[in-house]
Design an enzyme around this catalytic site. Sequence first.
Site, short mmCIF file in Angstrom:
data_model
loop_
_atom_site.label_atom_id
_atom_site.label_comp_id
_atom_site.label_asym_id
_atom_site.label_seq_id
_atom_site.Cartn_x
_atom_site.Cartn_y
_atom_site.Cartn_z
CG ASN B 394 -2.00 1.08 1.11
OD1 ASN B 394 -1.89 1.99 0.29
ND2 ASN B 394 -3.02 0.99 1.92
CG ASP B 395 1.92 3.25 3.68
OD1 ASP B 395 0.84 3.76 3.33
OD2 ASP B 395 2.21 3.01 4.86
CB VAL B 396 5.95 0.59 -1.10
CG1 VAL B 396 6.56 0.42 0.28
CG2 VAL B 396 5.17 -0.63 -1.50
CE1 TYR B 434 3.25 1.78 11.84
CE2 TYR B 434 4.69 3.11 10.47
CZ TYR B 434 4.31 2.65 11.70
OH TYR B 434 4.99 3.08 12.81
CB ALA B 435 2.14 6.20 6.08
#
Lengths: 96, 466
Positions: B394-396, B434-435
Amino acid sequence: MSPLLLILIFIVSTVVGYMIIKNVPSLLHTPLMSGMNALSGITVLGALTATAFALGTGSKILGYIAIVLAMINVAGGFTVTSKMLKMFKHKEVDNK
Amino acid sequence: MSDILFYLLCGLLSVLVLVGISMMSKVEKAVKGNFLSTIAMAGAILLTLVYYDIISVTSLWIFMAIGLILGVIWGFKIKMIEMPQVVALLNGFGGIASALAATVIMIEPEQQNQDQLMFILVTASLALVVGVVTFTGSMIAAGKLQKVISQKPVIWKNHQWITGISLVLSILSIVMVAIDTKFLPISIIIGWVMGGFFGVAFTIRVGGADMPITISLLNSLSGVAGSIAGMASNNPLTVAIGGIVGASGLLLTQIMCRSMNRHLLDILLGKTTSTGHSKGVAVEASTVVTASDSEEDIVSDLASIIKSAKRVIIVPGYGMALAQAQHLVSQLSDSLEQNGALLDFAIHPVAGRMPGHMNVLLAEANISYEKLREMDDINPEFPNCDLAIVIGANDVINPAANTAEGTPIYGMPVLDVDKAKHIVICNFDLKPGYAGVDNPLYKMRNVTMKLGDAKDTVKELIDMLR
């Protein structure tokens, strides 16, 4: 060996190590780390000499524990690193 | 053995280790490189035993053999998904071994070279503290990774103060030794208790996603502890190799920090990125899927896209590993290739729970390492890519990192998945990563969301190719 020289060795090895390790691709960072793990067991050398020359039973026992733990570190680290590295392969070569 | 010969051999063995490590920059040579390091290590042990004339001390051999056997058995049993906690445990063992060796030196100072006693004792007490910090820190890290303790950051009341005081007291234990040797016993106790406490205090508040950085740092510390213990035991080889390990850990820590857009100090001080996230973003995303065409249309559409795709890039994330879907992903890549697609994997530097973890997991699933491409290398190829398949990441892949100023991930390097012609995302749910930043990808027109367990969704994709 003089303290100054030992500190110098520390600095030189850190710098040289840093420059060599920079070339390791991120593909292999996990095996690099477990290999480094194994190497950090080099502290077994200190444990060996300290234990061999220790007089008291208490300090000898502490030394023996240190030797066992450091050797687990060395053997476990190298074993798992080689196991991991052997998984990296070309599919073409392997299957056909 | 003469001193000069000993130092020469020490130098030679250090060079051997360095050659072994440099061979790890190429996959083909890496196994041999690791073997070379192993040989160098065996040589180092033998050399030390001969030089100090303790080669005939049977007890040393017995305990070395015990450690060796346990280590090898353990090494063979380890599963690749467990690597992060294994590395953490091994870091801890190295740390406590250094601390114990240092303690033995401090218990019997009369056995040491009296001319350099001050240097020996101060370095020993320093090695003790660093070693104990590494040990307790690693145990907490391993516990979090093994999910024995909560992965969430644990923050105590007055955490900053407690951490600070335990650090100051640990340093005090070293200073006390420098003042007078009569403080040795009390210094040993303070070093163990306060160092140990500090290790717990600083790792307990690190969140699960920051673990790659923490492990790298602990790896570095275990090397430093060994190196300092080498100074105390007057062994140049231990100093050199410990230093190399310290440098390696530090380098990996830097790389991890950069690719996660985090400052080392923030992590150590327990600042989690999620604190800054704006509320309400998560809610909007859920409307996307229901608003699109009927389920069947999507499926037949997707099937034709997958079948016709000539250039495919798969983006695996930790979600794939959690779902244990790597073997299915391997099957999917085989099917795609049989279908005539050119396929690669795009690996973000922090995919997984430790540096390089994703590569190991995919290699274990029999995926050729040449297909595992680094972010900077593969990013220019996304615009030419017919289909990008995201599995548990997700974040990446969040394009907001490039545009959304003020969010925690702004400036973080991401994979340019949004440039691909079509995107399939196989994630467990629509929650932000996570972010805590909503992912605009989820709302894009050319994106198909497949929510649920990656094992099921990847299997559906494979079936579409049949």
